[in-house]
Design a protein around this motif. Structure first.
Motif, PDB file in Angstrom:
ATOM      1  N   ASP A 135       0.836  -1.197   0.000  1.00  0.00           N
ATOM      2  CA  ASP A 135       0.000   0.000   0.000  1.00  0.00           C
ATOM      3  C   ASP A 135       0.877   1.256   0.000  1.00  0.00           C
ATOM      4  OD1 ASP A 135      -1.770   2.079   0.460  1.00  0.00           O
ATOM      5  OD2 ASP A 135      -2.750   1.117   2.167  1.00  0.00           O
ATOM      6  N   PRO A 136       0.978   1.934  -1.155  1.00  0.00           N
ATOM      7  CA  PRO A 136       1.816   3.142  -1.236  1.00  0.00           C
ATOM      8  C   PRO A 136       1.430   4.218  -0.216  1.00  0.00           C
ATOM      9  CG  PRO A 136       1.111   2.471  -3.421  1.00  0.00           C
ATOM     10  CD  PRO A 136       0.355   1.627  -2.445  1.00  0.00           C
ATOM     11  N   LYS A 137       0.125   4.361   0.061  1.00  0.00           N
ATOM     12  CA  LYS A 137      -0.326   5.362   1.032  1.00  0.00           C
ATOM     13  C   LYS A 137       0.166   5.018   2.428  1.00  0.00           C
ATOM     14  CE  LYS A 137      -4.353   7.212  -1.245  1.00  0.00           C
ATOM     15  NZ  LYS A 137      -5.748   7.599  -1.142  1.00  0.00           N
ATOM     16  N   LYS A 138       0.164   3.739   2.769  1.00  0.00           N
ATOM     17  CA  LYS A 138       0.640   3.305   4.083  1.00  0.00           C
ATOM     18  C   LYS A 138       2.139   3.585   4.224  1.00  0.00           C
ATOM     19  CE  LYS A 138       1.059  -0.662   7.130  1.00  0.00           C
ATOM     20  NZ  LYS A 138       0.850  -2.084   7.321  1.00  0.00           N
TER      21      LYS A 138
ATOM     22  N   ALA B 106       3.900   5.870   2.578  1.00  0.00           N
ATOM     23  CA  ALA B 106       4.081   7.324   2.654  1.00  0.00           C
ATOM     24  C   ALA B 106       3.693   7.859   4.026  1.00  0.00           C
ATOM     25  CB  ALA B 106       3.269   8.010   1.563  1.00  0.00           C
TER      26      ALA B 106
ATOM     27  N   LYS C 254       6.228   9.691   6.597  1.00  0.00           N
ATOM     28  CA  LYS C 254       5.908  11.058   7.022  1.00  0.00           C
ATOM     29  C   LYS C 254       5.886  11.132   8.548  1.00  0.00           C
ATOM     30  CE  LYS C 254       2.611  14.789   6.196  1.00  0.00           C
ATOM     31  NZ  LYS C 254       1.919  15.207   7.396  1.00  0.00           N
TER      32      LYS C 254
ATOM     33  N   ASP D 214       5.028   4.701  -6.506  1.00  0.00           N
ATOM     34  CA  ASP D 214       3.731   5.277  -6.162  1.00  0.00           C
ATOM     35  C   ASP D 214       3.773   5.890  -4.760  1.00  0.00           C
ATOM     36  OD1 ASP D 214       2.767   4.481  -8.625  1.00  0.00           O
ATOM     37  OD2 ASP D 214       1.570   2.807  -7.841  1.00  0.00           O
ATOM     38  N   ALA D 215       4.543   5.284  -3.871  1.00  0.00           N
ATOM     39  CA  ALA D 215       4.687   5.828  -2.519  1.00  0.00           C
ATOM     40  C   ALA D 215       5.356   7.206  -2.555  1.00  0.00           C
ATOM     41  CB  ALA D 215       5.478   4.865  -1.638  1.00  0.00           C
TER      42      ALA D 215
ATOM     43  N   GLU E 278       4.892   9.436  -4.878  1.00  0.00           N
ATOM     44  CA  GLU E 278       3.801  10.356  -5.221  1.00  0.00           C
ATOM     45  C   GLU E 278       2.917  10.617  -4.006  1.00  0.00           C
ATOM     46  OE1 GLU E 278       3.353  12.169  -7.981  1.00  0.00           O
ATOM     47  OE2 GLU E 278       5.281  11.328  -8.572  1.00  0.00           O
ATOM     48  N   GLU E 279       2.615   9.561  -3.264  1.00  0.00           N
ATOM     49  CA  GLU E 279       1.795   9.712  -2.057  1.00  0.00           C
ATOM     50  C   GLU E 279       2.501  10.575  -1.017  1.00  0.00           C
ATOM     51  OE1 GLU E 279      -1.289   8.917  -1.684  1.00  0.00           O
ATOM     52  OE2 GLU E 279      -1.499   7.708  -3.497  1.00  0.00           O
TER      53      GLU E 279
ATOM     54  N   THR F 214       2.160  14.164  -1.999  1.00  0.00           N
ATOM     55  CA  THR F 214       0.801  14.607  -1.680  1.00  0.00           C
ATOM     56  C   THR F 214       0.648  14.826  -0.181  1.00  0.00           C
ATOM     57  OG1 THR F 214      -0.110  13.434  -3.586  1.00  0.00           O
ATOM     58  CG2 THR F 214      -1.642  13.971  -1.819  1.00  0.00           C
ATOM     59  N   ALA F 215       1.152  13.891   0.612  1.00  0.00           N
ATOM     60  CA  ALA F 215       1.029  13.983   2.074  1.00  0.00           C
ATOM     61  C   ALA F 215       1.694  15.242   2.626  1.00  0.00           C
ATOM     62  CB  ALA F 215       1.627  12.739   2.727  1.00  0.00           C
TER      63      ALA F 215
END
Length: 98
Positions: free
Chosen positions: A32-35, A37, A41, A83-84, A86-87, A90-91
């Motif tokens: 999960d790229p969002k996880k 990132a 962060k 992809d992470a 990019e996330e 964004t974050a």
């Protein structure tokens, strides 16, 4: 010890025991790229040992991991990690050119 063994050990050691960030265990193995990132962060923002701003520290660790894996990184894993990035942008409210 062969040079490649020292290199592998050194890069694994940096990833697992970074002086700048306290990384979540096995975070780079997530699909999960969002996880990824969000974890980077969080680690960067809470670190008192990092030498640069949180965004730069988090992105540097992710880029370091991708570069150290090099050709051994499967395409699917590389895609998740890219992809992470990019996330992560964004974050932190960054555009692609920051």
């Amino acid at each position: 010890m062969a040079a490649s063994k020292r290199t592998e050990k050194w890069s694994a050691e940096v990833t697992e025991h970074s002086d700048a960030l306290d990384l979540e265990d096995h975070i780079f193995e997530s699909d999960d790229p969002k996880k990824i990132a969000a974890s980077l962060k969080r680690s960067a923002e809470h670190s008192e040992r990092r030498k640069s701003e949180p965004y730069r520290s988090a992105m540097s660790m992710l880029t370091f991991y991708i570069n150290r894996a090099g050709k051994n990184l499967p395409a699917k894993r590389r895609k998740v990690l890219e992809d992470a990035k990019e996330e992560l942008r964004t974050a932190f409210g960054r555009d692609e050119h920051d």
